[in-house]
Design an enzyme around this catalytic site. Structure first.
Site, short mmCIF file in Angstrom:
data_model
loop_
_atom_site.label_atom_id
_atom_site.label_comp_id
_atom_site.label_asym_id
_atom_site.label_seq_id
_atom_site.Cartn_x
_atom_site.Cartn_y
_atom_site.Cartn_z
N GLU A 4 1.03 -1.10 0.09
CA GLU A 4 0.01 -0.02 0.01
C GLU A 4 1.05 1.18 0.11
OE1 GLU A 4 -0.94 2.56 2.06
OE2 GLU A 4 -2.81 3.15 0.80
N HIS A 8 -0.46 0.13 7.26
CA HIS A 8 -1.07 1.01 6.20
C HIS A 8 -0.14 2.03 5.57
CE1 HIS A 8 -5.42 2.87 5.22
NE2 HIS A 8 -4.72 3.06 4.33
N HIS A 37 -3.53 -1.25 11.99
CA HIS A 37 -4.69 -1.21 12.24
C HIS A 37 -4.98 -2.79 12.94
CE1 HIS A 37 -5.97 2.24 10.04
NE2 HIS A 37 -5.58 1.80 8.84
N ASN A 79 -5.09 7.12 8.29
CA ASN A 79 -4.80 6.49 6.90
C ASN A 79 -3.31 6.52 6.58
OD1 ASN A 79 -4.42 6.62 3.79
ND2 ASN A 79 -6.64 6.21 3.91
N ASN A 114 -6.56 11.26 2.60
CA ASN A 114 -5.72 10.00 2.35
C ASN A 114 -4.20 10.46 2.28
OD1 ASN A 114 -5.01 7.67 0.80
ND2 ASN A 114 -6.96 6.99 0.94
N ASP A 136 -4.63 8.73 -4.43
CA ASP A 136 -4.62 7.97 -3.18
C ASP A 136 -2.95 8.54 -2.55
OD1 ASP A 136 -4.09 5.89 -1.03
OD2 ASP A 136 -4.87 4.36 -2.55
N ASN A 137 -1.97 7.77 -2.54
CA ASN A 137 -0.84 8.17 -1.89
C ASN A 137 -0.02 9.25 -2.72
OD1 ASN A 137 1.08 8.57 0.27
ND2 ASN A 137 1.95 6.76 -0.06
C1 LIG Z 1 3.09 7.73 0.57
O1 LIG Z 1 4.27 7.13 -0.25
C2 LIG Z 1 5.52 7.65 -0.35
C3 LIG Z 1 6.10 7.02 -1.15
O2 LIG Z 1 5.75 6.99 -2.43
C4 LIG Z 1 6.07 7.92 0.92
O3 LIG Z 1 7.12 8.90 0.65
C5 LIG Z 1 5.07 8.61 1.89
O4 LIG Z 1 5.67 8.38 3.06
C6 LIG Z 1 3.87 8.22 1.85
N1 LIG Z 1 2.96 9.23 2.75
C7 LIG Z 1 3.22 8.95 3.75
C8 LIG Z 1 3.22 10.28 4.22
O5 LIG Z 1 3.31 7.99 4.55
#
Ligand SMILES: *[C@@H]1O[C@H](CO)[C@@H](O)[C@H](O)[C@H]1NC(C)=O
Ligand SMILES: *[C@@H]1O[C@H](CO)[C@@H](O)[C@H](O)[C@H]1NC(C)=O
Ligand SMILES: *[C@@H]1O[C@H](CO)[C@@H](O)[C@H](O)[C@H]1NC(C)=O
Length: 375
Positions: free
Chosen positions: A74, A135, A154, A188, A244, A289-290
């Protein structure tokens, strides 16, 4: 107090509010609406769950699926030295899982290797591995070069943030601390800003599954961003449909928040007191999403879901697709948005994150596999 009147997409700085008032109001609504069925929910959420069009496939020439990842990766975070951490095996209510009985874990890949392999990090004794359900993740490097890994967890459907110290000598994680807080009811994603300091998104206002369902159904826009430190915890932005992914700009001045159901990325400016003020909102035609940052350019990479319905109602014959966007110059008047990768699900299903290091790209998914590409 009446629920705030927030227009869709209008997240705002946090103001004091009455949780009790909301709860009472919502319970009454809940009774009134308790009789309406799933069908209505689907109808009401159609536009939020489905972006306008199916994606055209965009291939990358030098990619392969990563061995050992079959049930989701994820979130991915990469250290400046090329060590990538991947959270794997998320089990989330309402989401499909290919390995429902296997606990989650943290994998590591050394992207400096010619053929990087994913290996699972050992976690120190005393930490409950059987219920580990990671997550969002984030790393923080302290002034003495200690690497901390923050993991949203979780266990048994609860919401905690686990802080680990990464020990490179034996590829292990030493568990330091479990953070729980009433302002973190449905965490999240997380971005670490200190050794025990972070911003986190709540994708729901409530933690109770029925109330979660109801708030999404009612499109309340009550989800938020919280700042946590050992001596202060506060709400710093609210009014998101479903907050998110969260990340920070390379100069550490701005926080980016993906509002998945509103199809928006919010740019918020970080104040000295860690409060956030909204700077702008970028509207996109997909479920975001991320977010990750390309360290070489400051561009934002987004793992996206063009069709959320396929994501939530899994059909192997009509699987969710994958889409990775690159956003350049988000602060400018006309940010450039390009598609880096798009696939109809025949290779990769439900991309949730993409992260780059030195022309190597990792794409993770909610519950499917992960892709390694050389750009
Ligand atoms: C979302 O993913 C990126 C990696 O692609 C990561 O650097 C980041 O920490 C993630 N978001 C968080 C704040 O966890
Ligand atoms: C920062 O946010 C907190 C919590 O919402 C609020 O009480 C405080 O007034 C804010 N501070 C400033 C300087 O805006
Ligand atoms: C996805 O695209 C491939 C060709 O690129 C095609 O063979 C396949 O049938 C498509 N699958 C779906 C589910 O549309």
């Amino acid at each position: 107090r009446a629920p705030p009147t927030v227009l869709p997409g209008q997240a705002r700085a946090a103001a004091p509010f009455s949780a009790m008032g909301r709860l009472v109001g919502l319970s009454l609504l809940g009774i009134a609406l308790g009789l309406v069925g799933e069908r209505l929910l689907a109808l009401r959420n159609r536009n939020r769950l489905k972006a306008s069009s199916e994606v055209e496939s965009v291939d990358l020439p030098n990619c392969h699926l990563i061995k050992g990842i079959e049930a989701g990766a994820e979130d991915i975070d990469i250290l400046p030295n090329g060590l990538a951490f991947l959270s794997v095996g998320l089990k989330y209510p309402g989401l499909h899982s290919f390995a429902p009985d296997k606990p989650g874990g943290i994998l590591m890949m050394d992207l400096k290797d010619e053929n990087p392999r994913a290996l699972e990090l050992r976690i120190s004794r005393g930490f409950n591995l059987a219920s580990f359900n990671p997550h969002g993740i984030s790393t923080f490097i302290d002034s003495d070069d200690t690497v901390y890994l923050f993991v949203v967890n979780h266990p048994e459907s609860k919401n905690t943030v686990e802080i680990f110290k990464f020990q490179e000598e034996d590829n292990s994680l030493l568990h330091l601390k479990t953070v729980k807080h009433e302002l973190l009811p449905s965490v999240n994603d997380i971005i670490a800003v200190g050794p025990a300091h972070f911003y986190a998104t709540n994708d729901h206002y409530f933690s109770d599954p029925f109330l979660k369902y109801l708030e999404t159904y009612l499109n309340l826009h009550w989800t938020n961003v919280v700042y946590y430190s050992p001596n202060e915890v506060k709400l710093v932005a609210e009014g998101f449909d479903s907050a998110n992914g969260i990340n920070i700009s390379p100069d550490k001045k701005y926080i980016y928040v993906a509002d998945i159901l509103a199809h928006e990325i919010h740019v918020l400016e970080k104040q000295h007191n860690m409060n956030l003020t909204q700077v702008k909102v970028l509207k996109l035609d997909t479920l975001v999403d991320n977010l990750s940052i390309d360290p070489s350019s400051g561009d934002i990479l987004v793992g996206c879901h063009p069709n959320g319905q396929k994501l939530f109602i899994y059909d192997p014959n009509n699987p969710p697709s994958s889409q990775v966007l690159r956003i350049q110059n988000i602060l400018s008047e006309k940010p450039t948005v390009t598609t880096v990768y798009a696939n109809n699900g025949s290779v990769l299903q439900g991309s949730s994150v993409a992260s780059v290091y030195d022309r190597k790209l990792l794409i993770g998914t909610l519950y499917h596999r992960a892709l390694y590409c050389e750009l």
